[in-house]
Design an enzyme around this catalytic site. Sequence first.
Site, PDB file in Angstrom:
ATOM      1  N   GLU A 501      43.372  53.712  21.651  1.00 18.63           N
ATOM      2  CA  GLU A 501      43.756  54.039  20.279  1.00 18.63           C
ATOM      3  C   GLU A 501      42.858  55.164  19.759  1.00 18.63           C
ATOM      4  OE1 GLU A 501      43.160  50.117  18.673  1.00 18.63           O
ATOM      5  OE2 GLU A 501      44.466  49.325  20.235  1.00 18.63           O
ATOM      6  N   GLN A 554      39.034  49.888  21.020  1.00 18.15           N
ATOM      7  CA  GLN A 554      38.375  50.608  19.929  1.00 18.15           C
ATOM      8  C   GLN A 554      37.106  49.915  19.424  1.00 18.15           C
ATOM      9  OE1 GLN A 554      40.695  51.660  16.193  1.00 18.15           O
ATOM     10  NE2 GLN A 554      40.521  53.606  17.260  1.00 18.15           N
ATOM     11  N   ASP A 557      35.244  43.713  18.804  1.00 22.06           N
ATOM     12  CA  ASP A 557      35.919  42.557  18.204  1.00 22.06           C
ATOM     13  C   ASP A 557      37.365  42.429  18.677  1.00 22.06           C
ATOM     14  OD1 ASP A 557      33.976  41.909  15.546  1.00 22.06           O
ATOM     15  OD2 ASP A 557      33.905  43.936  16.347  1.00 22.06           O
ATOM     16  N   TYR A 558      37.981  43.529  19.066  1.00 27.25           N
ATOM     17  CA  TYR A 558      39.402  43.486  19.446  1.00 27.25           C
ATOM     18  C   TYR A 558      39.612  43.321  20.950  1.00 27.25           C
ATOM     19  CZ  TYR A 558      39.189  45.082  14.735  1.00 27.25           C
ATOM     20  OH  TYR A 558      38.865  45.162  13.404  1.00 27.25           O
ATOM     21  N   HIS A 599      34.160  43.942  12.469  1.00 27.43           N
ATOM     22  CA  HIS A 599      33.656  45.225  12.962  1.00 27.43           C
ATOM     23  C   HIS A 599      32.190  45.136  13.345  1.00 27.43           C
ATOM     24  CE1 HIS A 599      37.274  46.497  10.798  1.00 27.43           C
ATOM     25  NE2 HIS A 599      37.320  47.457  11.687  1.00 27.43           N
TER      26      HIS A 599
END
Length: 800
Positions: A501, A554, A557-558, A599
């Site tokens: 991303e 990115q 956390d994701y 984040h």
Amino acid sequence: MSSSKNLNTPVNEMNQLSFDDFKQIILTDFRIANESRQASLLGRKEVLTGKAKFGIFGDGKELAQIAMAKVFRDGDFRSGYYRDQTFMFATGMSNVKEFFAQLYAMPDVDAEPCSAGRSMNGHFGTRSLDEFGNWKNLTQMKNSSADISPTAGQMPRLVGLAQASKLYRNNSDLHQFTNFSIQGNEVAFGTIGNASTSEGHFFESINAAGVLQIPMAISIWDDGYGISVHAKYQTTKENISEILKGFQRDEKGAGYEIFRVKGWDYVALCETYEKAIAICREQHVPVMIHVQELTQPQGHSTSGSHERYKSKERLEWEAEYDCIKQFREWIVSSAIATEEELNTIESEAKKYVRDCQKEIWESFNAPIKNEVQEVVSMLEQLANESAYASSILELSNKLKSTSDAIRKDNVMAIRKALRITRNEDSTARRELQIWLNHQNEANADRYNSYLFTNTEHSAMNVTEIKAQYSEDAAMVDGREVVQACFDAAFARDPRVVAFGEDVGKIGDVNQGFAGLQEKYGEIRISDTGIREATIIGQGIGLAMRGLRPIAEIQYLDYLLYGLQTMSDDLASLSWRTKAGQKAPLIVRTRGHRLEGIWHSGSPIGMILHSLRGVHVLVPRNMTQAAGFYNTLLKSDEPALVIECLNGYRLKEQMPDNIGEFTLPLGKPEVLKEGNDITIVSYGSTLRIAEEAIVELNSMGISVELIDVQSLLPFDIHHSIVESLKKTNRILFLDEDVPGGATSYMMQQVLEEQKGYYYLDAPARTLSAKAHRPAYGTDGDYFSKPSVDDVVEVVMEIVGS
Ligand SMILES: Cc1ncc(C[n+]2csc(CCOP(=O)(O)OP(=O)(O)O)c2C)c(N)n1
Ligand SMILES: [Mg+2]
């Protein structure tokens, strides 16, 4: 397995064949279908009589797979699931003997090439690597990526397998790699059950392939059920191709070519696959083939019977529309062959499958039987030389009377005998111990080997090259250091690609790829949709086809969105194929400290515990990160690199040899020497520790600070315990949850490195709170370990 030279004759050319040739094709297909069916029937019996533990079979799906096999060529790839035995047989990627070897969990690469007995039955795969871990010529063989059990787990990888063809076709610098692709003419074939299309991975993958316009051919085997759950609970309108109609390419834009065909209609199946795959291969348009009205003659698996949940009408319909029955009727009514001819083929198939099964059962059991005999006689000898003769004879008699004893029975008997005679010494006992040692070695190879590829290209074998700095080396933002490293990597090797991303146009949110898309083109540095699972899957598939992907998530956390794919697929790949396949994927992300709940997480324990089989690296700054990237790009093993979110704007010196220097894995670095306590940490908390140390020093407390920097592998030379020998006190510090990665580091140092013996005070951990970090500066202070926390915990430990 019999095969025909004409098996792959395109349907539209069949009318140019002589009747005899045409008939031979049909009868060969009929034979393959029957052999596969007989394998399913006998396979189930083998489970029900206790010779195998579990069985899941491809009965009811034979015809569609035979049609698909006709258009599968050398260089093509499959990413499918446990129903595909007929396809594997028909393409020659597997055979009936290997099928039984897997059913019995035969731990032998030659007998069971997919997983050497590690996967349950119906999990297919070909060997992309030779015995030294080097790539074979994949364009001269048919390829199947190694199956995994999680439903739709095969989908993300499929996207990458298909995208590889696009890169190989559209980037002429890649045309030289003919071992992997002939200018992108390969199709990636996916298969999935109807119910598994309910998974998010399916929809995400379908959309990604539509956007990317890649040669992906997804077949949906629709038998109306997912175990006992009917399609009405699975799929809107009970029809997956109906609801995916919007993906059909049209004048409004690119998309899919969608086909729908009945799974019992041989002619329609052959025509459909012929047409679909031609579009896919030539135009690089993804295609979807929804194969409907399939059946499950024996139900879902050996775990239950489908009579419990299917109506009488449904069962009758399934019996009538059994694809082999329909095929037979078509052959007879079209006057291609007689009932008698077909009966002969059917009984030959039955005999052939029975013979294969017997042979494999025998070759599976013969060595074990010999081992049992050896153990029995060694135990009897031990009894002669022991005061515990009767207990030992009990063990050997039990072993003798165990029908179909397995290696576990053998080893258990020996271990027990050695425990019983622990106070004795005899020749027989020593022999038994030696025998067990050999067995342990052999079983470690059978069951525990190849978590990593362990080839000469292993990351552990990359020679260290130190960073060099000229006297006037510029001080630059950290982001410029990684950017220069990537620039050098793209310039050096056309196989390197990066995507994620915001990675393409703006060069990632922190500018690590800034300007590189302009320089190297969109084909190599590209933006993706917001779809972490398929970003990882893209990386896996590309890496399996010889490319060197850097897949970017990115924010750390994701990673959770992609973690299933990383854990189940990437991390297990080398091990589950016993080094038959590899995916040297680099996953790049950034994490630890920034702002807010989603984040600034640092769920490192979660990562360490789910990604054994992937190197997990946590560089404290961008120079260390660059060193790791350079190492990884020379190796053939997968890795996750977690950069520090708050490090991109901090100043670092630019090494002169930015594209060459390498940082070894598993080697911590002592950042500050000291005598009173060792602080072990990594990533962003190192700066907290450094600040705390200033205050601690002013109190006269001397601290040794160690940056682990590589969590998997962890301190392979055991340097941390050397520090502990000097300081006798230790604190493990990070910003994961309590008992997260700090407890892992503690286990490594206290247990693995035997640090326990050198402690003068209890070893401690200091981590963030059990909840996610709250927003804002106060939120950070009260959620994560602070300088104050570090100072005070150290004071407690040293007792001042
Ligand atoms: C993520 C996940 N959830 C549940 C399961 C258990 N499971 C195995 S097969 C299956 C049903 C799949 O049905 P379908 O996709 O229609 O394939 P079929 O077996 O009917 O060919 C389920 C729920 C699993 N393997 N993975
Ligand atoms: Mg189903």
